[in-house]
Design a protein around this motif. Structure first.
Motif, PDB file in Angstrom:
ATOM      1  N   THR A  83       0.831  -1.203   0.000  1.00  0.00           N
ATOM      2  CA  THR A  83       0.000   0.000   0.000  1.00  0.00           C
ATOM      3  C   THR A  83       0.862   1.247   0.000  1.00  0.00           C
ATOM      4  OG1 THR A  83      -0.090   0.175   2.397  1.00  0.00           O
ATOM      5  CG2 THR A  83      -1.767  -1.226   1.351  1.00  0.00           C
ATOM      6  N   GLN A  84       0.249   2.357  -0.371  1.00  0.00           N
ATOM      7  CA  GLN A  84       0.960   3.638  -0.339  1.00  0.00           C
ATOM      8  C   GLN A  84       1.351   3.986   1.092  1.00  0.00           C
ATOM      9  OE1 GLN A  84       1.636   4.997  -3.270  1.00  0.00           O
ATOM     10  NE2 GLN A  84       2.932   6.534  -2.313  1.00  0.00           N
ATOM     11  N   ALA A  85       0.485   3.636   2.040  1.00  0.00           N
ATOM     12  CA  ALA A  85       0.794   3.907   3.452  1.00  0.00           C
ATOM     13  C   ALA A  85       2.009   3.114   3.910  1.00  0.00           C
ATOM     14  CB  ALA A  85      -0.417   3.578   4.322  1.00  0.00           C
ATOM     15  N   ALA A  86       2.104   1.858   3.504  1.00  0.00           N
ATOM     16  CA  ALA A  86       3.258   1.028   3.871  1.00  0.00           C
ATOM     17  C   ALA A  86       4.531   1.572   3.243  1.00  0.00           C
ATOM     18  CB  ALA A  86       3.026  -0.416   3.447  1.00  0.00           C
ATOM     19  N   ALA A  87       4.451   1.996   1.993  1.00  0.00           N
ATOM     20  CA  ALA A  87       5.623   2.578   1.324  1.00  0.00           C
ATOM     21  C   ALA A  87       6.061   3.854   2.038  1.00  0.00           C
ATOM     22  CB  ALA A  87       5.314   2.856  -0.143  1.00  0.00           C
ATOM     23  N   GLY A  88       5.103   4.677   2.425  1.00  0.00           N
ATOM     24  CA  GLY A  88       5.417   5.906   3.163  1.00  0.00           C
ATOM     25  C   GLY A  88       6.058   5.610   4.512  1.00  0.00           C
ATOM     26  N   ALA A  89       5.583   4.556   5.173  1.00  0.00           N
ATOM     27  CA  ALA A  89       6.166   4.176   6.464  1.00  0.00           C
ATOM     28  C   ALA A  89       7.615   3.711   6.290  1.00  0.00           C
ATOM     29  CB  ALA A  89       5.327   3.084   7.115  1.00  0.00           C
ATOM     30  N   VAL A 138       9.685   4.747   3.942  1.00  0.00           N
ATOM     31  CA  VAL A 138      10.461   5.961   3.685  1.00  0.00           C
ATOM     32  C   VAL A 138      10.762   6.675   5.003  1.00  0.00           C
ATOM     33  CG1 VAL A 138      10.383   8.262   2.641  1.00  0.00           C
ATOM     34  CG2 VAL A 138       9.678   6.275   1.307  1.00  0.00           C
ATOM     35  N   ALA A 139       9.751   6.802   5.845  1.00  0.00           N
ATOM     36  CA  ALA A 139       9.931   7.474   7.133  1.00  0.00           C
ATOM     37  C   ALA A 139      10.937   6.730   8.009  1.00  0.00           C
ATOM     38  CB  ALA A 139       8.594   7.614   7.857  1.00  0.00           C
ATOM     39  N   ALA A 140      10.858   5.399   8.026  1.00  0.00           N
ATOM     40  CA  ALA A 140      11.781   4.597   8.829  1.00  0.00           C
ATOM     41  C   ALA A 140      13.214   4.736   8.313  1.00  0.00           C
ATOM     42  CB  ALA A 140      11.349   3.132   8.830  1.00  0.00           C
ATOM     43  N   ALA A 141      13.376   4.758   7.005  1.00  0.00           N
ATOM     44  CA  ALA A 141      14.714   4.912   6.427  1.00  0.00           C
ATOM     45  C   ALA A 141      15.296   6.287   6.760  1.00  0.00           C
ATOM     46  CB  ALA A 141      14.664   4.698   4.920  1.00  0.00           C
ATOM     47  N   HIS A 142      14.480   7.324   6.676  1.00  0.00           N
ATOM     48  CA  HIS A 142      14.956   8.667   7.030  1.00  0.00           C
ATOM     49  C   HIS A 142      15.328   8.738   8.511  1.00  0.00           C
ATOM     50  CE1 HIS A 142      14.729  10.883   3.360  1.00  0.00           C
ATOM     51  NE2 HIS A 142      13.431  10.666   3.188  1.00  0.00           N
ATOM     52  N   ALA A 143      14.543   8.100   9.366  1.00  0.00           N
ATOM     53  CA  ALA A 143      14.845   8.105  10.801  1.00  0.00           C
ATOM     54  C   ALA A 143      16.167   7.391  11.076  1.00  0.00           C
ATOM     55  CB  ALA A 143      13.708   7.453  11.587  1.00  0.00           C
ATOM     56  N   ALA A 144      16.385   6.247  10.429  1.00  0.00           N
ATOM     57  CA  ALA A 144      17.639   5.508  10.612  1.00  0.00           C
ATOM     58  C   ALA A 144      18.825   6.326  10.117  1.00  0.00           C
ATOM     59  CB  ALA A 144      17.563   4.172   9.886  1.00  0.00           C
ATOM     60  N   ALA A 145      18.670   6.979   8.994  1.00  0.00           N
ATOM     61  CA  ALA A 145      19.749   7.803   8.445  1.00  0.00           C
ATOM     62  C   ALA A 145      20.046   8.979   9.374  1.00  0.00           C
ATOM     63  CB  ALA A 145      19.382   8.302   7.051  1.00  0.00           C
TER      64      ALA A 145
END
Length: 56
Positions: A2-8, A10-17
């Motif tokens: 889902t688009q929501a899962a894809a957005g999550a 992206v958010a998780a990757a940005h947080a890890a970075a």
């Protein structure tokens, strides 16, 4: 995916970075390789978005 899962993702990757002080561009594709979501953190090089999509 889902688009929501894809957005999550992206958010998780940005947080890890961010925890390592890294500014990233992130791209998420579905199992067929079609782009679902992408985002470039402020301060990340513009070309990083192109690279992220190519590696996704």
């Amino acid at each position: 995916m889902t688009q929501a899962a894809a957005g999550a993702l992206v958010a998780a990757a940005h947080a890890a970075a961010a925890r390592t002080g890294f500014r990233a561009a992130v791209a998420v594709t579905d199992p067929g390789g079609h782009l679902k979501a992408s985002d470039r953190a402020g301060g990340a090089p513009f070309v990083a978005a192109e690279i992220a999509v190519g590696q996704a």
